[in-house]
Design an enzyme around this catalytic site. Structure first.
Site: not given
Length: 211
Positions: A10, A33, A36
């Site tokens: 990812s 992050r 994500h």
């Protein structure tokens, strides 16, 4: 800490989508992050850092800073990473909230008025770094903390200001931007518990790696 192959893939795809961001390594990790967690690479232009905020957060976390969140959801999202990395204490603002909203205010603002003096004094007396504060849902709590700092209270080590919504949210973020505090901020109406948690989880991972 070994990452799951799905997470690793990812992040690889996120980096390809983002391209060159011009961010430093810590800031890049926070951005990745957030993307994500949200599935939204369009967050890049909204994400703002004061100079050195991420490095300051890492230093504070390794210095024993408490992580104060404005919601139980954010606390629940941070607690597992905190336990796996530095063992940081995670507190929720609502532990100080009154049962009912005071007239003309909110439970979150009243809780911040109680919580911040207690937590900052505890950090001073123990020699720990001042807490990191995460606001993902309550612009009134953000405003109340800014009021305290403006009146002479200790500033948090870093303030991660990403309240979500339309009423009072853009205004609170503009005030945070002008405050001069060490901060990580998401402009506009986007934000939420998941995003503030993602930001501090990236910093916890970085702090563990540096520790």
């Amino acid at each position: 800490m070994a990452d799951h192959p799905i997470f690793t893939e990812s992040i690889r795809r996120i980096r390809a989508l983002l391209g060159e961001t011009g961010l430093g390594p810590l800031e890049q990790q926070v951005l990745e992050r957030l993307v994500h967690s949200s599935g939204d690479p369009g967050l890049r232009p909204l994400l703002q850092f004061s100079d050195g905020a991420c490095a300051r957060a890492v230093q504070a976390l390794t210095g024993g800073a408490v992580i104060l969140t404005d919601t139980a959801m954010a606390a629940a999202a941070v607690a597992p990473m905190a336990a796996r990395t530095l063992g940081s204490e995670v507190r929720c603002l609502l532990d100080w909230a009154p049962a009912l909203s005071p007239q003309g205010s909110t439970r979150s603002a009243a809780a911040m008025q109680r919580a911040w003096p207690e937590l900052s004094a505890a950090a001073r007396s123990s020699g720990s770094a001042l807490p990191l504060v995460l606001v993902g849902s309550a612009p009134t709590a953000l405003e109340q903390l800014l009021d305290q700092v403006q009146a002479g209270a200790d500033a948090p080590s870093v303030l991660i200001g990403m309240p979500v919504g339309f009423v009072g949210v853009p205004e609170s973020k503009r005030r945070l931007a002008a405050s001069g505090l060490a901060q990580i901020r998401l402009e506009g109406t986007r934000g939420g518990a998941g995003l503030v948690a993602a930001a501090v989880n990236a910093l916890l991972r970085a702090a563990q790696a540096a520790n």
